[in-house]
Design an enzyme around this catalytic site. Structure first.
Site, PDB file in Angstrom:
ATOM      1  CE1 TYR A 131      -3.366   2.695   0.189  1.00 24.54           C
ATOM      2  CE2 TYR A 131      -4.017   1.853   2.344  1.00 24.54           C
ATOM      3  CZ  TYR A 131      -4.228   2.710   1.278  1.00 24.54           C
ATOM      4  OH  TYR A 131      -5.295   3.583   1.302  1.00 24.54           O
ATOM      5  CE  LYS A 156      -6.192   0.778  -1.007  1.00 30.17           C
ATOM      6  NZ  LYS A 156      -6.902   0.434   0.255  1.00 30.17           N
TER       7      LYS A 156
END
Length: 291
Positions: A131, A156
């Site tokens: 992330y 992400k």
């Protein structure tokens, strides 16, 4: 890892006493999975990852795996200090999760080599989607290096730096190929998806799917009216207080008949006035879809 469709990020429901509400979580998951998400991401940002104890994190992951029952891949959140991230990863593996969404480490910021070692250690337990947000800001070459690590399967993006992300996508696809997963992880990602689709990235996380999957799927199918008439006003409402990104989802669930309880401190719940705004907006969005 080949993911497609809308990604479901469930909340973590709490009882009035503040404990995780297992039965409500199972029902929440069942309602969402019935609409066919591309994957379930439990105990992540919308699931108040940073507010869960290790035992609660493991419990939420177990419930998610059981309730999903193989109908979609299940990812669990992991992150923070390396010892905590490894414990979360091992608990997720034991629960039968398919992978991890790896949050940024807290406070301590090391070198790029140090971050690579951090990710490598966690990816030895389960496949990892990194992330990118907060303290984790990666150059294209950094992502290429991460993509070469066994077990690192995706990124992400929570930054929204379109120039950086375009160069990253091009670099990884040139050096690694198309098997590495990218997705838009900005809050209310639907609002920025026209830009991400222009980069060749069609996958995204949807907070709205957690409480109004009908609206989320209608947008995914191409109903562009929802950008102006639902998502843009929702972002304005979300911006009225810090932490509302999660509180909106829990309020939305309550308005749809499933009480997921309050958010945990330091987040705060919607004011009555803001919940009334959400109610009106939700009814309008659903009316558009039904029409």
């Amino acid at each position: 890892m080949d993911l497609s469709g809308v990604l479901f990020f469930p909340v973590t429901p709490f009882t009035a006493e503040g404990a995780p509400a297992e039965g409500v979580l199972a029902e929440h998951l069942e309602r969402g999975v019935a609409h066919g998400p591309g994957a379930v991401f439990a105990a992540c940002g919308t699931g108040e990852f940073s507010a869960l104890s290790q035992a609660e994190h493991a419990l939420v992951t177990r419930v998610a795996v059981a309730a999903t029952a193989g109908r979609a891949p299940v990812f669990s959140g992991a992150g923070g200090p390396l010892g905590a991230a490894l414990a979360q990863a091992r608990a997720a593996r034991e629960a039968g999760a398919d992978g991890l969404l790896l949050m940024p480490p807290y406070l301590a910021q090391g070198s790029k080599a140090g971050f690579l070692a951090y990710v490598t250690a966690v990816a030895a337990e389960l496949p990892v989607i990194v992330y990118q947000r907060g303290s984790v800001v990666l150059d294209p070459a950094d992502v290429v290096e991460l993509a070469r690590v066994p077990g690192v399967v995706g990124l992400k993006d929570g930054l929204g730096d379109i120039d950086r992300f375009q160069r990253t996508v091009l670099a990884v696809r040139r050096e690694i190929g198309t098997g590495f997963t990218f997705f838009n992880g900005l809050p209310t990602a639907e609002l920025t998806m026209p830009a991400y689709r222009g980069l060749g990235v069609s996958l995204y996380s949807s907070a709205v799917f957690a409480f109004a999957p009908e609206i989320a799927l209608a947008y995914y199918a191409g109903d562009e009216r929802l950008l102006t008439e639902f998502y843009a006003p929702l972002v304005e409402l979300r911006s009225k207080a810090p932490g509302y990104a999660v509180a909106l989802v829990k309020a939305g669930l309550r308005l749809r008949g499933l009480d997921a309880g309050p958010v945990r401190a330091p987040l705060t719940d919607l004011t009555p006035e803001h919940e009334a705004e959400l109610d009106a907006l939700l009814k309008h969005g659903l009316s558009l879809v039904q029409a």
